[in-house]
Design an enzyme around this catalytic site. Structure first.
Site, PDB file in Angstrom:
ATOM      1  N   LEU D 227       5.107  -7.216   2.713  1.00 40.65           N
ATOM      2  CA  LEU D 227       4.296  -8.003   1.784  1.00 40.65           C
ATOM      3  C   LEU D 227       5.119  -9.127   1.141  1.00 40.65           C
ATOM      4  O   LEU D 227       6.140  -8.858   0.501  1.00 40.65           O
ATOM      5  CB  LEU D 227       3.733  -7.077   0.690  1.00 40.65           C
ATOM      6  CG  LEU D 227       2.846  -7.798  -0.352  1.00 40.65           C
ATOM      7  CD1 LEU D 227       1.572  -8.318   0.287  1.00 40.65           C
ATOM      8  CD2 LEU D 227       2.529  -6.861  -1.503  1.00 40.65           C
ATOM      9  N   ASP D 228       4.663 -10.357   1.320  1.00 36.57           N
ATOM     10  CA  ASP D 228       5.311 -11.538   0.738  1.00 36.57           C
ATOM     11  C   ASP D 228       6.783 -11.637   1.127  1.00 36.57           C
ATOM     12  O   ASP D 228       7.584 -12.262   0.420  1.00 36.57           O
ATOM     13  CB  ASP D 228       5.173 -11.544  -0.793  1.00 36.57           C
ATOM     14  CG  ASP D 228       3.713 -11.579  -1.234  1.00 36.57           C
ATOM     15  OD1 ASP D 228       2.901 -12.177  -0.501  1.00 36.57           O
ATOM     16  OD2 ASP D 228       3.387 -11.028  -2.288  1.00 36.57           O
ATOM     17  N   GLY D 229       7.118 -11.027   2.264  1.00 34.69           N
ATOM     18  CA  GLY D 229       8.525 -10.988   2.670  1.00 34.69           C
ATOM     19  C   GLY D 229       8.838 -11.827   3.900  1.00 34.69           C
ATOM     20  O   GLY D 229       9.970 -11.831   4.377  1.00 34.69           O
TER      21      GLY D 229
END
Lengths: 284, 284, 284, 284
Positions: D227-229
């Site tokens: 996630l959001d990485g």
């Protein structure tokens, strides 16, 4: 609950702030915002104040009258008092460029702008479909060498008829006649596509390219009779390199123009701008 | 002429501003700056005010006493009143990096900083020549695993002896013990070389490189017991690309660190920072 | 290992890149950096290339000779080849302002600048102690209305004697005579304290204040005979408000000037700047 | 005239550049852009090259075949060759926020984006009128807890049917299933409303407000399973103060999100982004 905004400009002298805040207190108002600025060289005082009045009997007109006699006349203030309920009415002047138009109408639609747009005026028909999509009346008033006075007269009639408070030139690309500037002093907002005072006049991106600057800008200012010489409300800039062509500068500039104009419109509509000596005091 | 700065923090309620400005007026002061902020969610009121008193009989201590009984006790204010004549005394803690040191001392020398630097403390001797050049006393207090308490004791003695008002960690690179934080709450300013809360702790430029960010930053904050978790005073950023190595980031970061720390020091020394809920209110 | 940097400027035509990279390959060099730019309107080609040669027999002079006959003469190139071992020699001209001086010498000391500073020239003695601290020879050459030619002669002698490659005017505040510009074309770097081309000439912060701009800037450029009209190397800006006085602008501007000048010096010293048509191509 | 763009990624070793430029020259191409990057720590080589071929007999497919056997196989390159005639096809996934949608469609309309938008997918019907105004097909595919797999299947069918090259999540607000990420690796662009890696996950403006940051940001990145990485393509920031409420941050953030996402879309559509080690190399 009533909420008002007060703008004050006068010569600086002792006790202005105490007198004003006292007056608010005596009228049972609660100050929720106060900001002030003193130009100590010129000895000029500026203040912006927001106050809430919970008493049901509060009457803005009576308050104004009392303010005038109790304070404004004594301190020789230039002053304005706005009810936060009354949204300013903005006329949008456009031509053929659509980026500022889309941007402003998108913000208007989303409720970001605290104003009303009764109509759009353009000297060309090209962008009428956009006005139609956003359901805003569109008036096509062509401007030619020969009809300038008639066009201005038509425009002024529309402005008066709708009780317009200020005008936004969203890349309108026409010189505004003196008659209109005089009727709307410091109430006509232009977006100029350069970092003023660099590159005044036509084709600033071409001039910026030729000079080889490493940063380009956009400037929103009030229109005065001096071309691109009015009080600056907002500016912003972005980096460019030798590899950017003129069309690249124009494309990058569009993003600047949109944001700078939108910010200037918001500041004006929220009554956060005061003007003196061809400069602005911005209470933000 | 006397000039004072007043900082106020209390629960919001009607008439605070009018009461304070009235009090100033009754004491024949002229308000030259007023700014206020209300956190409407938390119902907290903050104000910063500067006032001038031309009457020769003005006495700051008497004014403070009167302020306390007339206003502060009634509104349950946290408050501070500073005479503009009294410059705060700042202790500079450094280690081996010289860029923030050069920057702060250069500004100090040129009169840009409204403060005094009675001495510099370092856990290493490397930068003593710079302190010598600027003619500022330099104390070498080594810090090892085993002498932490003694070192802190020595430091605290120096701080008290010189009446230090606040401490600046100019890349000091050591954990500050709780005993010192408790003695100087919201009075120890650190510069962290990242855009907090990203990259807390050691080697933030290495972490930024690994994550592939396109912008790096620096953050100045007050030191609390939570590592890099204290109230943020100032931040700034700069663009980087894939082509920047870790040493490039470190070099670019140095310029950020210098400016961010200098700005935070100026804000604090000018009494423009208030703290609550682990956040800062900056009156600039 | 030998490492060289090649700069090329010629009319654009097919196969330049392939010819050059081929030539490097035949000389058993490994290209570690290549960047190029084509001004398609003017049909001008620019390239910067770094190459490593591990062969012990590599000889830069022989390589240059071969480059000239094999490539440069055929493509009618303007070209320069630098060995990365040879650091350029920079003369620092200063007057009474110390901020750019401290900044450059701090960077020089920390190894951030890939150059040598054989000496500092000033028309005043004020900053000699700083030069002394950094252990750099300081020559005091006063400049008056009457001795301009003599002063320039003295300066030129020093420049030649020390084999100076480029000159940095760190707020030198004097007009550079044509004789020196002709000797060091696009090799004299000035820092002007405005966002050029706005506010050319003296007292730009005063002009910026008067015009009421919301952003101020600084510009580093090569000195030409036209005042503040030379090719721009680097610019940067910072926001200001109505509340900033002229001294505030000057203080904020100092930080801009330092960083803009330092960046320009680094770009020049790293041979990343090419000039044509009074503009720069920056390979960064 | 044919124009192609070549992207190359392989282990670094001598003569790659010379071999490639030679190959272009032998095929009678003229290189109009070349940029390269070497990660010297990881020993990885990246190149982006644009070349024009005026010969009428030029055939992109034959060129690709020859490139593969002559260069790519030997240097073990990962490579892609695009004809500049083929615009990438982009699917737009939206939900209820309209600001990024208006912004992208405005740019698309004005010809600023070098791509095609065959359709828009949304899990809500709210923004259908905007799609209609811009005359772009709109598919409403609701996503609930129970129908996630079916929804993804429907979406994938549409993507394949229209030969979609990449997907843009313009504030789509839904987790993308692994099946879709696997089908479009480094081809799904998300806009996250924070300065990553700060404030990962939901409600970043609320977290930024709580932490009291002085700058907020937006980040566009490729979607990966973390996630959001995923690899960051573009970031930008803007200043905020203690006086900005959460709705203020959201409003200011909208402007960031629009510009950051638009820039990321342009970079991707112009084939200027390469990915490795969860980071991007941007040739701009």
């Amino acid at each position: 609950m009533n909420k008002i905004t007060i703008l004050i400009h006068c010569k600086d002298r002792p006790n202005i702030i105490a007198s004003v805040t006292n007056f608010i207190a005596k009228n049972e108002g609660n100050i929720v915002y106060i900001d002030q600025f003193v130009d100590r060289e010129q000895n000029e005082f500026f203040m912006r104040l927001e106050s809430e009045f919970t008493d049901e009997s509060f009457c803005t007109e009576a308050f104004k009258e009392s303010f005038k006699t109790t304070l404004a006349d004594i301190f020789k203030m230039k002053w304005r008092i706005y009810s936060s309920e009354s949204k300013p009415k903005m006329a949008l002047f456009i031509s053929k460029y659509d980026h500022c138009l889309y941007d402003l109408l998108g913000r208007y639609n989303s409720g970001e702008l605290n104003l009303e747009i009764p109509f759009i005026i353009s000297n060309h028909k090209d962008l009428k479909p956009i006005a139609d999509n956003f359901k805003i009346p569109f008036y096509h008033i062509p401007v030619t060498k020969d009809n300038k006075e008639d066009a201005a007269k038509n425009q002024l009639e529309l402005l008066e008829e709708h009780g317009i408070n200020f005008i936004v030139l969203a890349r309108y690309m026409q010189i505004i006649p003196k008659s209109m500037i005089d009727k709307y002093p410091n109430k006509i907002i232009n977006i100029h596509h350069s970092f003023l005072p660099a590159f005044i006049g036509a084709k600033p991106y071409h001039s910026a390219f030729k000079r080889g600057v490493k940063i380009i800008g956009a400037t929103s200012h009030y229109v005065t009779e001096e071309l691109d010489g009015g009080p600056i409300i907002e500016q912003d800039v972005t980096r460019v390199t030798h590899a950017h062509s003129i069309p690249d500068l124009i494309a990058k500039g569009r993003d600047l123009e949109k944001i700078v104009l939108a910010n200037a419109v918001k500041l004006h509509a929220d009554r956060k701008v005061m003007v003196y000596n061809n400069k602005t005091v911005i209470f933000s």
